[in-house]
Motif scaffolding. Structure first.
Motif, PDB file in Angstrom:
ATOM      1  N   LYS A 199      -8.886  -4.436   4.177  1.00 45.73           N
ATOM      2  CA  LYS A 199      -7.972  -5.374   3.527  1.00 45.73           C
ATOM      3  C   LYS A 199      -6.504  -5.042   3.736  1.00 45.73           C
ATOM      4  O   LYS A 199      -5.629  -5.606   3.086  1.00 45.73           O
ATOM      5  CB  LYS A 199      -8.276  -5.445   2.030  1.00 45.73           C
ATOM      6  N   THR A 200      -6.211  -4.104   4.634  1.00 47.59           N
ATOM      7  CA  THR A 200      -4.814  -3.882   5.005  1.00 47.59           C
ATOM      8  C   THR A 200      -4.739  -3.960   6.531  1.00 47.59           C
ATOM      9  O   THR A 200      -5.640  -4.465   7.171  1.00 47.59           O
ATOM     10  CB  THR A 200      -4.293  -2.551   4.440  1.00 47.59           C
ATOM     11  N   SER A 201      -3.669  -3.470   7.119  1.00 44.01           N
ATOM     12  CA  SER A 201      -3.510  -3.637   8.570  1.00 44.01           C
ATOM     13  C   SER A 201      -2.755  -2.463   9.172  1.00 44.01           C
ATOM     14  O   SER A 201      -2.056  -1.717   8.466  1.00 44.01           O
ATOM     15  CB  SER A 201      -2.736  -4.921   8.868  1.00 44.01           C
ATOM     16  N   LYS A 202      -2.886  -2.331  10.481  1.00 44.27           N
ATOM     17  CA  LYS A 202      -2.183  -1.265  11.190  1.00 44.27           C
ATOM     18  C   LYS A 202      -0.676  -1.459  11.098  1.00 44.27           C
ATOM     19  O   LYS A 202       0.078  -0.488  10.948  1.00 44.27           O
ATOM     20  CB  LYS A 202      -2.631  -1.237  12.651  1.00 44.27           C
ATOM     21  N   SER A 203      -0.241  -2.721  11.160  1.00 50.25           N
ATOM     22  CA  SER A 203       1.205  -2.990  11.092  1.00 50.25           C
ATOM     23  C   SER A 203       1.777  -2.555   9.742  1.00 50.25           C
ATOM     24  O   SER A 203       2.887  -2.024   9.676  1.00 50.25           O
ATOM     25  CB  SER A 203       1.484  -4.474  11.335  1.00 50.25           C
TER      26      SER A 203
END
Length: 307
Positions: free
Chosen positions: A229-233
């Motif tokens: 639910k999150t991201s690399k960015s």
């Protein structure tokens, strides 16, 4: 045998308790009398056909384009070997085992399941001796996923790791394994789960309802997204130069060596499954409804023993 089947994709009401013929093991298979399974994220996702848009068609081709190919869900299990095929050499009747049913024709929401001694996707091993079989059912998928991704992240002793979604099944194992490896662990979870994540071994816990992890004045060697639910960015803002990001959205694989290592960790008191709730097989719809709320902590067990 009692089993839970579903003949179409949809909400938990598509799950039906029924009677099926008891399977018979092939030459390379074990017949396992199932003691427990779980409601894993994969079970609810496949049941509802809730796949990302880019993966929807490939997933439906795998699991069934118009209706489910595998009518019995249950991706992980524990139980006792009742019989073995003539080519099975590492197991015998009476062995306590645990494992997965990944891409097999039948899942573990049934009193019996046949699993290959060795297969390309599913795995089986002797269960840890220090915990009961119900608890062992909660280990295979979450613990193997955490193990695989921590290896992919090349986590080292004294590294600083942030585990996003630390109170879920994969997250609870990632926190414990990272601590065992000597890393400095920060967990991210909701207010209600802060004490739980601290108990699992996190040295610091960020309550995402009060603070955005990507804006903390701290940097990490690894950011582990345990819930997708999150991201690399977003993680880049708190990663050191050369820091690594891993997520359950990445490809992972199961293998027997990891399952055996997990069993050894449990018996060494370095790893323990966190059980949120337990339901009898007859309450499978209620169990899936609970997991669908998104408030599950750790693991939800399905008890296959007759009530």
């Amino acid at each position: 045998m009692r089993a839970v089947v579903y003949k179409k994709y949809g909400d938990p009401k598509v799950l039906r308790l029924t009677e099926l013929e008891k399977p018979q093991p092939k030459a390379n298979e074990l017949l396992v009398k199932v003691e427990a399974s779980t409601v894993a994220a994969g079970d609810t996702r496949v049941r509802a056909s809730d796949f990302p848009a880019f993966f929807w068609l490939p997933a439906r081709l795998i699991f069934g384009l118009f209706k489910p190919k595998k009518p019995v869900l249950g991706h992980e299990f524990s139980g006792v070997v009742e019989a073995v095929g003539e080519e099975v050499s590492h197991f015998e009747p009476g062995d306590r085992v645990f494992g997965t049913t990944t891409l097999l024709k039948q899942g573990a929401y049934a009193e019996y399941v046949c699993v290959p001694q060795k297969a390309k996707n599913s795995v089986v091993a002797k269960a840890p001796e220090s915990i009961d079989l119900k608890q062992a059912a909660a280990l295979p998928i979450g613990a193997m996923t955490a193990f695989y991704l921590l290896e992919k992240a090349k986590l080292q002793k004294s590294n600083k790791i942030l585990v996003y979604g630390a109170s879920g099944s994969v997250g609870t194992y990632a926190v414990q394994m990272a601590k065992k490896m000597g890393a400095k662990v920060t967990g991210v979870c909701s207010t209600a789960n802060v004490k739980m994540v601290e108990m699992l071994g996190a040295q610091k816990v960020i309550d995402y309802k009060k603070e955005d992890f990507s804006k903390v004045k701290c940097s990490y060697d690894v950011v582990f997204d345990a819930v997708g639910k999150t991201s690399k960015s977003k993680a880049k803002s708190v990663l050191n130069s050369g820091g690594r990001y891993v997520s359950i959205n990445m490809f992972t694989s199961e293998n027997t060596a990891k399952l055996k290592a997990i069993s050894q960790m449990v018996d060494a008191r370095q790893l323990h499954p966190f059980i949120d709730r337990e339901y009898p097989l007859e309450e499978i719809v209620t169990a899936h409804r609970y997991v669908d709320t998104g408030r599950k902590r750790g693991n939800v067990l399905i008890n296959l023993k007759p009530q």
